[in-house]
Design a protein around this motif. Sequence first.
Motif, PDB file in Angstrom:
ATOM      1  N   ILE A 105      22.020 -27.788  16.225  1.00 44.63           N
ATOM      2  CA  ILE A 105      22.087 -26.487  15.562  1.00 44.63           C
ATOM      3  C   ILE A 105      21.777 -26.721  14.090  1.00 44.63           C
ATOM      4  O   ILE A 105      22.401 -27.572  13.445  1.00 44.63           O
ATOM      5  CB  ILE A 105      23.483 -25.853  15.691  1.00 44.63           C
ATOM      6  N   THR A 149      21.400 -24.455  10.548  1.00 44.71           N
ATOM      7  CA  THR A 149      21.513 -23.137   9.930  1.00 44.71           C
ATOM      8  C   THR A 149      20.577 -23.023   8.728  1.00 44.71           C
ATOM      9  O   THR A 149      20.227 -24.009   8.096  1.00 44.71           O
ATOM     10  CB  THR A 149      22.958 -22.850   9.483  1.00 44.71           C
ATOM     11  N   VAL A 160      27.379 -20.949  18.698  1.00 45.46           N
ATOM     12  CA  VAL A 160      27.664 -22.007  19.673  1.00 45.46           C
ATOM     13  C   VAL A 160      27.246 -21.572  21.074  1.00 45.46           C
ATOM     14  O   VAL A 160      26.661 -22.356  21.833  1.00 45.46           O
ATOM     15  CB  VAL A 160      29.152 -22.388  19.639  1.00 45.46           C
ATOM     16  N   VAL A 206      25.554 -28.953  22.640  1.00 44.22           N
ATOM     17  CA  VAL A 206      25.279 -29.278  21.234  1.00 44.22           C
ATOM     18  C   VAL A 206      25.794 -30.676  20.921  1.00 44.22           C
ATOM     19  O   VAL A 206      26.911 -31.044  21.300  1.00 44.22           O
ATOM     20  CB  VAL A 206      25.893 -28.230  20.286  1.00 44.22           C
ATOM     21  N   LEU A 216      25.145 -30.836  14.442  1.00 42.00           N
ATOM     22  CA  LEU A 216      25.207 -29.618  13.630  1.00 42.00           C
ATOM     23  C   LEU A 216      24.741 -29.951  12.223  1.00 42.00           C
ATOM     24  O   LEU A 216      25.226 -30.911  11.610  1.00 42.00           O
ATOM     25  CB  LEU A 216      26.637 -29.067  13.576  1.00 42.00           C
ATOM     26  N   ASN A 225      24.730 -28.082   8.733  1.00 38.52           N
ATOM     27  CA  ASN A 225      25.153 -26.933   7.939  1.00 38.52           C
ATOM     28  C   ASN A 225      24.303 -26.869   6.671  1.00 38.52           C
ATOM     29  O   ASN A 225      24.643 -27.443   5.638  1.00 38.52           O
ATOM     30  CB  ASN A 225      26.638 -27.057   7.566  1.00 38.52           C
ATOM     31  N   LEU A 250      32.029 -23.307  11.540  1.00 37.22           N
ATOM     32  CA  LEU A 250      31.025 -23.762  12.503  1.00 37.22           C
ATOM     33  C   LEU A 250      31.291 -25.202  12.927  1.00 37.22           C
ATOM     34  O   LEU A 250      31.125 -25.544  14.109  1.00 37.22           O
ATOM     35  CB  LEU A 250      29.629 -23.622  11.892  1.00 37.22           C
ATOM     36  N   THR A 251      31.716 -26.033  12.000  1.00 41.14           N
ATOM     37  CA  THR A 251      32.085 -27.411  12.368  1.00 41.14           C
ATOM     38  C   THR A 251      33.242 -27.402  13.355  1.00 41.14           C
ATOM     39  O   THR A 251      33.246 -28.148  14.344  1.00 41.14           O
ATOM     40  CB  THR A 251      32.468 -28.214  11.116  1.00 41.14           C
ATOM     41  N   VAL A 269      31.888 -26.108  16.770  1.00 42.40           N
ATOM     42  CA  VAL A 269      31.014 -27.086  17.400  1.00 42.40           C
ATOM     43  C   VAL A 269      31.811 -28.304  17.856  1.00 42.40           C
ATOM     44  O   VAL A 269      31.573 -28.851  18.947  1.00 42.40           O
ATOM     45  CB  VAL A 269      29.886 -27.501  16.431  1.00 42.40           C
ATOM     46  N   VAL A 296      27.789 -34.270  12.466  1.00 44.20           N
ATOM     47  CA  VAL A 296      27.663 -33.093  11.605  1.00 44.20           C
ATOM     48  C   VAL A 296      27.075 -33.568  10.282  1.00 44.20           C
ATOM     49  O   VAL A 296      27.527 -34.575   9.723  1.00 44.20           O
ATOM     50  CB  VAL A 296      29.025 -32.416  11.358  1.00 44.20           C
TER      51      VAL A 296
END
Length: 275
Positions: free
Chosen positions: A17, A19, A81, A91, A94, A96, A128-129, A132, A145
């Motif tokens: 993912i 962003t 998610v 996933v 991530l 960010n 989000l962390t 995820v 991450v």
Amino acid sequence: MSDPDSRRGVLRGRRAIITGAARGIGLACARRFAAEGAAVLIVDLDAEAGEAVVAEMDWENLRAVFHPADLSHPEAIPGIVEAAVRGLGGVDILVNNAGIAPTADFFELGQAQFDRVMAINLRAPFLLTQAVARRMREQGTPGAVVNLSSINAVLNGPTSLSYCVSKGGLNQLTRSCAIALAPYGIRVNAVGPGTIATELAAQAGLTGEGVAPVLERTPMGRLGEAAEIAAVAVFLASDDASFVSGQTVYADGGRLGLNYSLPRADQGDGEKYGV
């Protein structure tokens, strides 16, 4: 069309993912991660730009899907998610990246602007962390991450208070999450870019003569490229960084190590001066 998961790369078979991935550093990350074999969920507020990126990557046989989201709203987090699970099957990574950097005079900075910067730059990465990491724990798989910090987590400017505070907080969030998630095999790191040649930098006037003050404080004498930041992010997300967690890696052309200004090329070998 060949199976994307059959490509060779350091992220082959991973699901990421990213962003704010419709432009700038986020887009560079999306393209590099996909080129390294990952399937990518591109998350962005700009649906038109995001869909265009996916169409372009699909034409290049890079696996990507798009999900529109406004990260200033916490209720958008679960849907991101869910979109990764639905579109990618799960996933593993991530990134960010999404962030905003409005400027304001100290006495004119309002609560609404301050809160919006914190919501997008700091609260959203935390939420989000967390979301995820829950999914990774359910999968029973390790993960990574990568947060996009900034040299402004350390340096400051008189009109960038909210942005600098948010990035300083993001560095601490990186360290805290790395400790909390280590028992689950989830690593958390950050990249701290210096000034990068993106559309955002151009909008801030960092072109032509406007970039001179930055170059005077950058030993490598140039702006960075988005692809150079993406390369660091790929490393931190890959198994090559398997024992790296809780770190912020600054890709800034040497800027944080310099406490004076360099003479400009068009000014000869003039005397260096302190800041």
